[in-house]
Every structure is written in C-alpha cells, then in structure tokens.
Design an enzyme around this catalytic site. Structure first.
Site, short mmCIF file in Angstrom:
data_model
loop_
_atom_site.label_atom_id
_atom_site.label_comp_id
_atom_site.label_asym_id
_atom_site.label_seq_id
_atom_site.Cartn_x
_atom_site.Cartn_y
_atom_site.Cartn_z
N GLU A 159 -6.37 6.59 -1.72
CA GLU A 159 -6.22 5.35 -0.96
C GLU A 159 -6.61 4.15 -1.82
O GLU A 159 -5.93 3.12 -1.82
CB GLU A 159 -7.07 5.39 0.31
CG GLU A 159 -6.66 6.45 1.32
CD GLU A 159 -5.36 6.11 2.04
OE1 GLU A 159 -4.63 5.22 1.59
OE2 GLU A 159 -5.09 6.73 3.07
N HIS A 175 1.47 4.59 -2.84
CA HIS A 175 1.49 6.05 -2.67
C HIS A 175 2.75 6.66 -3.28
O HIS A 175 2.72 7.77 -3.82
CB HIS A 175 1.40 6.41 -1.18
CG HIS A 175 0.02 6.31 -0.62
ND1 HIS A 175 -1.07 6.94 -1.18
CD2 HIS A 175 -0.46 5.64 0.48
CE1 HIS A 175 -2.15 6.67 -0.46
NE2 HIS A 175 -1.81 5.89 0.54
N HIS A 182 0.82 -1.20 0.00
CA HIS A 182 0.00 0.00 0.00
C HIS A 182 0.87 1.26 0.00
O HIS A 182 0.61 2.20 -0.77
CB HIS A 182 -0.93 0.00 1.21
CG HIS A 182 -1.76 1.24 1.32
ND1 HIS A 182 -2.91 1.43 0.59
CD2 HIS A 182 -1.59 2.37 2.06
CE1 HIS A 182 -3.43 2.61 0.88
NE2 HIS A 182 -2.64 3.20 1.76
N GLU A 183 1.88 1.30 0.85
CA GLU A 183 2.74 2.48 0.93
C GLU A 183 3.51 2.69 -0.37
O GLU A 183 3.70 3.82 -0.82
CB GLU A 183 3.71 2.34 2.11
CG GLU A 183 3.04 2.34 3.48
CD GLU A 183 2.22 3.60 3.73
OE1 GLU A 183 2.61 4.69 3.23
OE2 GLU A 183 1.19 3.50 4.41
#
Length: 263
Positions: free
Chosen positions: A191, A136, A132-133
C-alpha cells in the site's frame, strides 16, 4: 445469477484490489478439461492475460458504461487526459453508471470508476484514487492478486489449457473468483509503495499530487461518516487501506517538501 454472486463479483473488481444498476457479470461457458483440486497449476503471462481480458470484457459488457458526451465520461476523460500508460502497460478508463462507491484497476491497465464514487468525490479526490490503483498495476500487485484469486477459486472445479490457450472459466468459477478477489488484501508495504508511485505518477503527468492526500481524507471521512452506514461498499472498498491518518500525513509532508500548498 443470484444476487449474492452479483454482489461478490462487483466487489471483487475493487481489487485487481465496484435507481442505477449494480455491477454484474455472467459468462456461462463450460470448462474444457479439468485439473484436480490441489494439483499444481502454472499460468503463463499469456494465459493470465486471457483470463483478465475475459473478466474485464464480461464486466464491461454487462454494466452500463458512460460514453460519448455523457457527463461522467466527459469528466473522467478530462481528469485522465495524458494518462496513457504505466510502466509499459497501456491504460484505459471507463465509468460504470452504477450507484456503488467503488473503483478498480486490472493487471491489463483497465481502470474502472463507478459513478457513485464520482458523485461524492471532487476531481482531485478521484485522481488520488486512480493514482493509487495505478500504483498497484505498476508494481504488479494487481496481477499477483488476480493470479492468487484465480488459482484459489478455479482449482475447486479445475481449470486447464489446451495448446497453451487458457480454458474458459465457468459461471461458477467466475463467482468463486469474485469472492476470492473480494477477500484479497495488500500488505502495508504494498500500500505504501502504491501511494508513493501514485504520487509520482500524478506529479510526472502534470497533475496535482496533493490529490493522494485529499482522496485519503475523503476515505477517512466516509469510513466514519453517515454514508458508511448506508452502504457496506465503502468499508469493503477501503478495508485494504489501513492507517489512513498516517498515510495522509506522509502524502501531505511529501507535497509540502515539493512546494505544494496544503489546504
């Protein structure tokens, strides 16, 4: 450096989206030149890179890092084997040997995972957080959040550049930057996009993309569980991840469609 400043800088790391020591940062250099608060300030990619490097280098220097045959270092190296770059940005991974439940990725591809998070998560759950990070970072969300926080915090005292070189941030500005990063949030659209990227990123590198759903399950458990009451770090880290049940279902449905088993 005061305890509150240490705490703010540590939690800030969770953005860009923290018995053992807590994360800390202390660079006491003066700012060369000044820009009055409110004056328009533009930063080149090169200047941004300098500020990010200053931030991550300082954080790395003053935090205990798991190295060599340390079990945390060995575990993270095994989990991230083959994850060398994202969208042309080289990735580098380290473990901070601190008790906080936290993790973060910087715009330069620096990914830092805290021992406290590794202690309570399985390998796949940790991979889900990393995926997930990394999403970003790939979508430049981390870069934009860092830039907004930098301008919002540093303009209070003023920052400038000479000959195209970014000015060094003072300790006060760094603490303000930490607070600004802590208060930053990503939109639901960002997100969702990071979730989708993380899923494909793990899948394309031979990792189990179900890890995304498993990490969100753990976050949901921690938000309402006993451990959440023991440390505010959990809620601070996960407050930018709304509607976890919906996100869990999205990732699980996607994995089933791709033929993965959901337990």
């Amino acid at each position: 450096m005061s305890k509150n400043i240490l705490k703010a800088l540590m939690i800030a790391a969770a953005m860009c989206v923290c018995g053992q020591a807590s994360a800390q940062f202390n660079i006491g250099r003066a700012v060369s030149g000044a820009v009055k608060a409110g004056q328009a300030l533009t930063l080149s990619d090169a200047q941004m890179a300098e500020y990010v490097k200053e931030y991550i280098d300082g954080t790395d220097k003053l935090n205990p890092i798991a190295e060599g045959d340390d079990p945390y270092a060995v575990r993270l190296a095994r989990l991230t084997e083959g994850l060398t770059e994202v969208d042309g940005i080289p990735l580098n991974f380290k473990v901070y040997k601190v008790i906080d439940v936290n993790a973060f990725a910087c715009p330069d591809g620096s990914v830092r995972v805290f021992a406290g998070l590794m202690d309570i998560m399985t390998d796949e759950q940790v991979l889900g957080v990393i995926g997930h990070e990394v999403g970003h970072v790939a979508h430049r969300d981390s870069k934009n959040a860092f830039k907004r926080a930098l301008l919002a915090s540093a303009l209070k005292d003023g920052i400038s550049s000479t000959g195209g070189k970014a000015a060094a941030l003072s300790q006060s500005q760094l603490s303000d930057l930490g607070t600004a990063l802590m208060q930053s949030t990503f939109s639901q659209k960002q997100e969702k996009a990071a979730d989708d990227y993380g899923y494909e990123f793990l899948k394309s590198h031979g990792k189990n993309p179900v890890a995304m759903a498993l990490s969100f399950r753990k976050l949901l458990e921690l938000q309402g569980g006993e451990q959440a009451s023991k440390t505010s770090k959990i809620n601070q880290l996960f407050s930018t991840h709304p509607e976890l049940p919906t996100r869990i279902k999205r990732m699980e449905d996607r994995a089933r469609k791709d033929g993965y088993t959901i337990e």
